[in-house]
Design an enzyme around this catalytic site. Structure first.
Site: not given
Lengths: 217, 259
Positions: B11, B130
């Site tokens: 990330d 997600d």
């Protein structure tokens, strides 16, 4: 002749041309070549391709679109000419498919450098695309595979695979729901279905072998 | 034989690698380019960079990161986060990425999957999903719902339906992230991974919750996932890629030997 001009000429003839036919992934191949110390250019210029020492024909994308661009840029004639000159010629991924006679993708007539068909994986039983790292079985030895570890794995990402008509054109196979040809070749032409430029050090080794190859088997 | 892939996720926020728990509380842990190099040397099969940079004016940093990574790393890698149009995709691919992961933008505009696949090929387009466990209802028959905006906003779409639709639109792969499991180190959501990987014919990457090599073994044993995404278990030095692969190999799961 001045030294500078001479070295320039040497650089020109040592040059590897990467054929630009609007497909993706060309810069990855150029980066990998630079990493192993090989001078290259991405080009669609006939003169540049014909004057280079060896030619790489990589790419990702669809066969129909690729052939359309190849014909529009009149690259089909140039590719056939470069191969007739006996220069080392390397296809990668889509490049290993459009050198065949035809592709089932968009039912496309291709370059017919090696007789055969690019076939689609059957939709039953296996995930399509074949995506990830697989090993291979070498069918016949080839200068491209010199010093390559027999257990090495290579990175594949494709829904169609090369199916040459003649067994003699198969250099190595991979198993994915059955064996298919992952390296094919005839005379000064060789092609890998997997991505040499994305297969870590073993991929780079094969790429290096290609750049050292005189085109004879 | 096709090996199961181990993918490390980085990330990236404003040029630094971060890691959060359940999508919150990110802390900086290192330089993504150096980390990518280290994981390449360890034998990871693939890398993913998620640009979680908050402010849009700093977005170009990710392009620099991608270019630096592409110069020295010769395995596939994807980029996701904030990609909204074909132009964004083009820039990331030009910088050297193989694949693009789209998530929120695909939910808001499913045609982006189709046009991306038409333009760059299906193999380029990864749908990031997600997903959060919810009560089973007629509108949410699988009991799993799609969320967007970094896991904050439910959109009322069933996860299985969305996966099938993405396949029809031309997605080449699905990266399936469980919001409930993310950052917990308690293991993947095995039920969810099994459900989605069996519902679609394209490869599925299990994501969220990996803490030990056992967790990867469990997800490969119980589902058709082709790859497992990991982050903190390697970022904090608990395991190396080689240790994880050795463990999987001992269990009879095919992995790429780093030779």
């Amino acid at each position: 002749m001045t030294r500078a001009a001479y070295s320039h000429e040497t650089a020109e003839t040592r040059m590897v041309s990467i054929i630009d036919y609007g497909a993706g992934n060309l810069t990855s191949v150029a980066r990998a070549l630079r990493h192993i110390g090989v001078t290259c250019r991405i080009t669609d210029q006939h003169k540049e391709i014909l004057s280079s020492e060896r030619v790489i024909f990589p790419g990702v994308g669809a066969a129909g679109k690729a052939m359309e661009v190849i014909r529009r840029k009149n690259l089909d004639g140039v590719i056939h000419e470069v191969i007739a000159q006996k220069k080392p010629f390397l296809g990668i991924c889509l490049g290993a498919q459009v050198i065949l006679g035809r592709s089932e993708e968009d039912n496309t007539a291709c370059l017919n450098i090696i007789p055969g068909t690019a076939r689609r994986f059957p939709d039953r039983g296996i995930k399509v695309p074949h995506m990830g790292w697989s090993d291979m079985s070498v069918v016949r030895s080839h200068p491209l595979l010199k010093g390559v570890n027999g257990r090495a794995q290579f990175y594949f990402i494709h829904s169609y695979y090369p199916a040459p008509e003649q067994k003699e054109d198969i250099i190595a196979t991979t198993d994915y729901g059955g064996a298919f040809a992952c390296i094919i070749g005839r005379d000064n032409v060789v092609a890998t279905q997997f991505h040499l430029e994305k297969s870590g050090r073993h991929g780079l080794k094969i790429l290096k072998n290609f750049c050292d190859w005189d085109g004879r088997v | 034989m096709l090996s199961k892939r181990i993918i490390i996720c980085l990330d990236v926020r404003e040029g630094k690698t971060t890691k959060g728990v359940k999508f919150k509380g990110n802390i900086d842990i290192g330089d993504p380019v150096a980390m990518a190099g280290e994981y390449y040397r360890q034998g990871v099969d693939e890398l993913v960079f998620y640009d979680i940079t908050a402010s849009s004016d700093k977005r170009d940093i990710i392009i620099d990161v991608v270019e630096e990574v592409a110069k020295n790393i010769f395995i596939p890698f994807s980029v996701g986060g904030g990609i909204r149009c074909l132009d964004d995709m083009h820039r990331v691919l030009d910088a050297g990425a193989e694949k693009i992961s789209i998530n929120t933008a695909a939910v808001q505009n499913p045609d982006l999957i189709y046009s991306g696949a038409r333009t760059f090929g299906s193999q380029c387009i990864v749908l990031g999903m997600d997903v959060k466990k919810v009560n089973k209802t007629p509108a949410m028959p699988s009991g799993y719902e799609i969320y967007v905006n970094g896991g904050r906003t439910p959109v009322g779409i069933d996860a299985v339906e969305w996966a099938k639709k993405a396949l029809d639109l031309g997605a080449g792969e699905i990266c399936l992230n469980s919001i409930d499991a993310d950052g917990t180190n308690a293991g993947y959501d095995l039920v969810l991974t099994s459900l989605i990987s069996r519902a679609v014919s394209i490869p599925v990457i299990a994501s969220g919750g990996a803490g030990t090599p056992e967790h990867l073994k469990d997800v490969f044993r119980t589902s058709d996932a082709g790859a497992a995404l990991i982050a903190s278990m390697v970022h904090y030095g608990h395991y190396t890629v080689a240790q994880i692969k050795k463990c999987l190999s001992k269990e009879g799961i095919p992995v790429r030997e780093f030779i």
